[in-house]
Design an enzyme around this catalytic site. Structure first.
Site, PDB file in Angstrom:
ATOM      1  N   LYS A 276       1.009  -1.287   0.058  1.00  0.00           N
ATOM      2  CA  LYS A 276       0.073   0.082   0.087  1.00  0.00           C
ATOM      3  C   LYS A 276       1.048   1.238  -0.054  1.00  0.00           C
ATOM      4  CE  LYS A 276      -2.810   2.709   3.154  1.00  0.00           C
ATOM      5  NZ  LYS A 276      -3.225   2.624   4.361  1.00  0.00           N
TER       6      LYS A 276
ATOM      7  N   ASP B 281      -6.147  -0.091  -0.221  1.00  0.00           N
ATOM      8  CA  ASP B 281      -6.301   0.060   0.971  1.00  0.00           C
ATOM      9  C   ASP B 281      -7.627  -0.531   1.406  1.00  0.00           C
ATOM     10  OD1 ASP B 281      -8.034   1.641   0.658  1.00  0.00           O
ATOM     11  OD2 ASP B 281      -7.221   3.427   1.903  1.00  0.00           O
TER      12      ASP B 281
END
Ligand code: SF4
Length: 220
Positions: free
Chosen positions: A128, A146
């Site tokens: 991420k 996410d």
């Protein structure tokens, strides 16, 4: 039925038109103002398991003290920890930030790498964060997934996956390239304001006519 490219494009364009009503994330604001991959990397680390308002204030305080790897490494971990408090896991994050700065100076000439694999080798940097640095910090193509991006992409039927990592790889196959960079911030803002984790606001959603609401048990 999998989504066609034109359906995905209609959904993303519709969200982009509505986006002006939503606040961008703190990391997106830092990226927009600074155009500095180092600030994007550090603020993204601070943001993990931390509210957006806390991230914005903690990052601003820290960058007033140090905004380069050299300056950051000159600060003791305890000072960094005090400065970013009350960000979640502030002591661990302070140590991680220093270790990353040491790697940047020792192995990358003090610069934040553009390459995803090089970023993933930095301590504490997962997919991420690495993708966010590539897209928001360097303006290069990447897909940052996410929980918001994972949840909403599945509700809309853009992907059918069980983990954020599967979602990233599925989006790399289905999402048109022009949407890769803006997709994360767009869906995070959308997830915070409309397509919330529990009981999304489907009645006022700009893409309600395009959404099969997959997996949505309760909505408003
Ligand atoms: S209709 Fe509901 S579930 Fe679908 S994207 Fe909009 S808010 Fe999310």
């Amino acid at each position: 039925m999998p989504r066609t490219t034109s359906e995905i494009s209609r959904i993303v364009r519709s969200l982009q038109r509505t986006r002006v009503r939503w606040h961008p994330t703190s990391v997106a604001q830092i990226a927009e103002r600074s155009r500095d991959p180092f600030r994007v990397l550090v603020s993204c680390l601070i943001s993990l398991r931390t509210k957006d308002e806390v991230t914005a204030e903690a990052s601003a305080r820290l960058f007033r003290l140090a905004a380069t790897p050299q300056a950051m490494l000159a600060l003791p971990a305890s000072r960094i920890a005090r400065t970013i408090y009350p960000a979640g896991f502030y002591r661990t994050k302070a140590r991680t930030i220093r270790e990353i700065c040491r790697s940047l100076l020792g192995e990358h000439g003090g610069r934040v790498p553009e390459d995803l694999d090089a970023l993933l080798r930095l301590k504490g940097v997962g997919r991420k964060t690495a993708n966010l640095v590539v897209t928001m910090g360097h303006g290069k193509p990447g897909i940052c997934v996410d929980t918001h991006v994972h949840r909403i992409s599945n509700r809309l039927g853009i992907v059918k996956t069980r983990t954020p990592e599967q979602t990233e790889f599925a989006l790399r196959q289905t999402l048109p390239g022009r949407f890769w960079i803006p997709y994360n911030d767009l869906l995070v803002s959308f997830g915070q304001n409309v397509c919330k984790p529990i009981s999304p606001l489907c009645g006022t959603c700009p893409v309600q006519t395009l959404c099969p609401r997959l997996g949505v048990a309760r909505h408003r």
